[in-house]
Write a protein that holds these residues in place. Sequence first.
Motif, PDB file in Angstrom:
ATOM      1  N   LEU A  46       0.761  -1.325   0.072  1.00 16.30           N
ATOM      2  CA  LEU A  46       0.428   0.401   0.005  1.00 16.30           C
ATOM      3  C   LEU A  46       1.262   1.606  -0.053  1.00 16.30           C
ATOM      4  CD1 LEU A  46      -2.670   1.081   0.140  1.00 16.30           C
ATOM      5  CD2 LEU A  46      -2.905   1.136   2.303  1.00 16.30           C
ATOM      6  N   ASP A  47       1.955   1.596   0.992  1.00 15.86           N
ATOM      7  CA  ASP A  47       2.866   2.231   0.810  1.00 15.86           C
ATOM      8  C   ASP A  47       3.587   2.664  -0.374  1.00 15.86           C
ATOM      9  OD1 ASP A  47       1.901   2.763   3.583  1.00 15.86           O
ATOM     10  OD2 ASP A  47       4.098   1.675   4.273  1.00 15.86           O
ATOM     11  N   LYS A  48       3.561   1.556  -1.255  1.00 17.65           N
ATOM     12  CA  LYS A  48       3.955   1.919  -2.788  1.00 17.65           C
ATOM     13  C   LYS A  48       2.932   3.402  -3.547  1.00 17.65           C
ATOM     14  CE  LYS A  48       6.089  -2.488  -3.913  1.00 17.65           C
ATOM     15  NZ  LYS A  48       5.712  -3.297  -4.373  1.00 17.65           N
ATOM     16  N   SER A  49       2.076   3.415  -2.609  1.00 16.97           N
ATOM     17  CA  SER A  49       1.136   4.249  -3.333  1.00 16.97           C
ATOM     18  C   SER A  49       0.761   5.594  -2.695  1.00 16.97           C
ATOM     19  CB  SER A  49      -0.350   3.707  -3.603  1.00 16.97           C
ATOM     20  OG  SER A  49       0.509   2.619  -4.525  1.00 16.97           O
ATOM     21  N   LEU A  50       1.782   5.899  -1.675  1.00 17.41           N
ATOM     22  CA  LEU A  50       1.790   6.954  -0.899  1.00 17.41           C
ATOM     23  C   LEU A  50       1.293   8.101  -1.617  1.00 17.41           C
ATOM     24  CD1 LEU A  50       4.351   6.220   1.847  1.00 17.41           C
ATOM     25  CD2 LEU A  50       1.593   6.443   2.486  1.00 17.41           C
ATOM     26  N   TYR A  51       0.575   9.463  -1.067  1.00 20.26           N
ATOM     27  CA  TYR A  51       0.262  10.553  -1.886  1.00 20.26           C
ATOM     28  C   TYR A  51       1.683  11.626  -1.410  1.00 20.26           C
ATOM     29  CZ  TYR A  51      -1.830  14.196  -4.124  1.00 20.26           C
ATOM     30  OH  TYR A  51      -2.262  15.418  -4.807  1.00 20.26           O
ATOM     31  N   THR A  52       2.055  12.175  -2.193  1.00 15.23           N
ATOM     32  CA  THR A  52       2.697  13.438  -1.772  1.00 15.23           C
ATOM     33  C   THR A  52       2.328  15.402  -2.750  1.00 15.23           C
ATOM     34  OG1 THR A  52       4.534  11.877  -2.058  1.00 15.23           O
ATOM     35  CG2 THR A  52       4.868  14.832  -2.274  1.00 15.23           C
ATOM     36  N   PRO A  53       1.208  15.458  -1.927  1.00 22.69           N
ATOM     37  CA  PRO A  53       1.162  16.952  -2.272  1.00 22.69           C
ATOM     38  C   PRO A  53       1.633  16.965  -3.390  1.00 22.69           C
ATOM     39  CG  PRO A  53       1.063  17.023  -0.238  1.00 22.69           C
ATOM     40  CD  PRO A  53       1.717  15.437  -0.367  1.00 22.69           C
ATOM     41  N   LYS A  54       1.137  17.744  -4.910  1.00 25.37           N
ATOM     42  CA  LYS A  54       2.108  18.564  -5.807  1.00 25.37           C
ATOM     43  C   LYS A  54       0.728  19.853  -6.003  1.00 25.37           C
ATOM     44  CE  LYS A  54       1.835  13.557  -7.936  1.00 25.37           C
ATOM     45  NZ  LYS A  54       0.935  12.666  -9.052  1.00 25.37           N
ATOM     46  N   ASN A  55       1.934  20.820  -6.108  1.00 16.90           N
ATOM     47  CA  ASN A  55       1.264  22.037  -6.484  1.00 16.90           C
ATOM     48  C   ASN A  55       0.488  22.185  -5.850  1.00 16.90           C
ATOM     49  OD1 ASN A  55       2.923  22.169  -8.256  1.00 16.90           O
ATOM     50  ND2 ASN A  55       1.550  21.046  -9.446  1.00 16.90           N
ATOM     51  N   GLY A  56       1.107  21.933  -4.531  1.00 18.75           N
ATOM     52  CA  GLY A  56       0.005  22.721  -3.258  1.00 18.75           C
ATOM     53  C   GLY A  56      -1.754  22.141  -3.494  1.00 18.75           C
ATOM     54  N   VAL A  57      -1.484  20.861  -4.029  1.00 18.52           N
ATOM     55  CA  VAL A  57      -3.383  20.231  -3.958  1.00 18.52           C
ATOM     56  C   VAL A  57      -2.970  19.264  -2.732  1.00 18.52           C
ATOM     57  CG1 VAL A  57      -4.729  18.968  -5.484  1.00 18.52           C
ATOM     58  CG2 VAL A  57      -3.453  20.471  -6.230  1.00 18.52           C
ATOM     59  N   LEU A  58      -3.571  18.756  -1.569  1.00 18.28           N
ATOM     60  CA  LEU A  58      -3.501  18.054  -0.577  1.00 18.28           C
ATOM     61  C   LEU A  58      -4.768  16.961  -1.173  1.00 18.28           C
ATOM     62  CD1 LEU A  58      -3.816  20.168   2.427  1.00 18.28           C
ATOM     63  CD2 LEU A  58      -1.575  19.539   1.220  1.00 18.28           C
TER      64      LEU A  58
END
Length: 236
Positions: A144-156
């Motif tokens: 599951l951690d392979k799909s961790l989301y990192t905010p892009k351009n301030g989009v949470l």
Amino acid sequence: MRHLSYFFAFLFLSYLPSFSQTQVASSKKVLVASGTIKQGNFELHRFEGDGERNTSSASGPGFVSAGGTLSDIFTELWPEVEFKISRKFGEELYTLRINSMAPLDQSVLDQIWKQLDQRPEFVTSQTSQNTTGNCLQISSQAQLDKSLYTPKNGVLKKNESSKSRIILEGYTVEELAEKLSQEKRLGRFFFEQANSAKVFSFSLDASSLDTLREGLKSYGVILQSCNRTIFTYEIK
């Protein structure tokens, strides 16, 4: 020509006072219920009259507030509970502020519900029933951690779902279950484990339970049938 210029200048100056007074007034907030809860208190206000109505949500150390219809407010704060609100309250807008250091669990809702029932305009009730649903369970946290989301351009958080396709960015597994439940086509969904602050990106085919089950496997999440007790809180 000079007299005509003076005439228009007079009209313009005469218009200025009325223009400056044309401002958007705020609606009046009327306290309809308040009381004590575990380690704190609550206040429920109703908006009355025309004008601007601030129904935004906020939270911080020791407080949380939410605004909207009664259904909007309680569903936002307790998404795991079902609410039935009488149509006579359907369009009215409220704000609920809770000041407490205690966790915002169902016991807090119980305390608020009992005190609302003491008000003449509210008649409340609580029921529960067992139901069969679909439970999500993490089988491989590493997968599951392979799909961790990192905010892009301030989009949470981002939701680009359409029809039977679920496309979410910045969502927890519990929020994924809530989103699937909102679709209603495949029944109720639950998350069996304690919620985590980790957020992920999901892209799933939700056209059937079988396709959804196969898609979830690639994220290290299994889907299986389960029984749950559903609590329903009603205001008449």
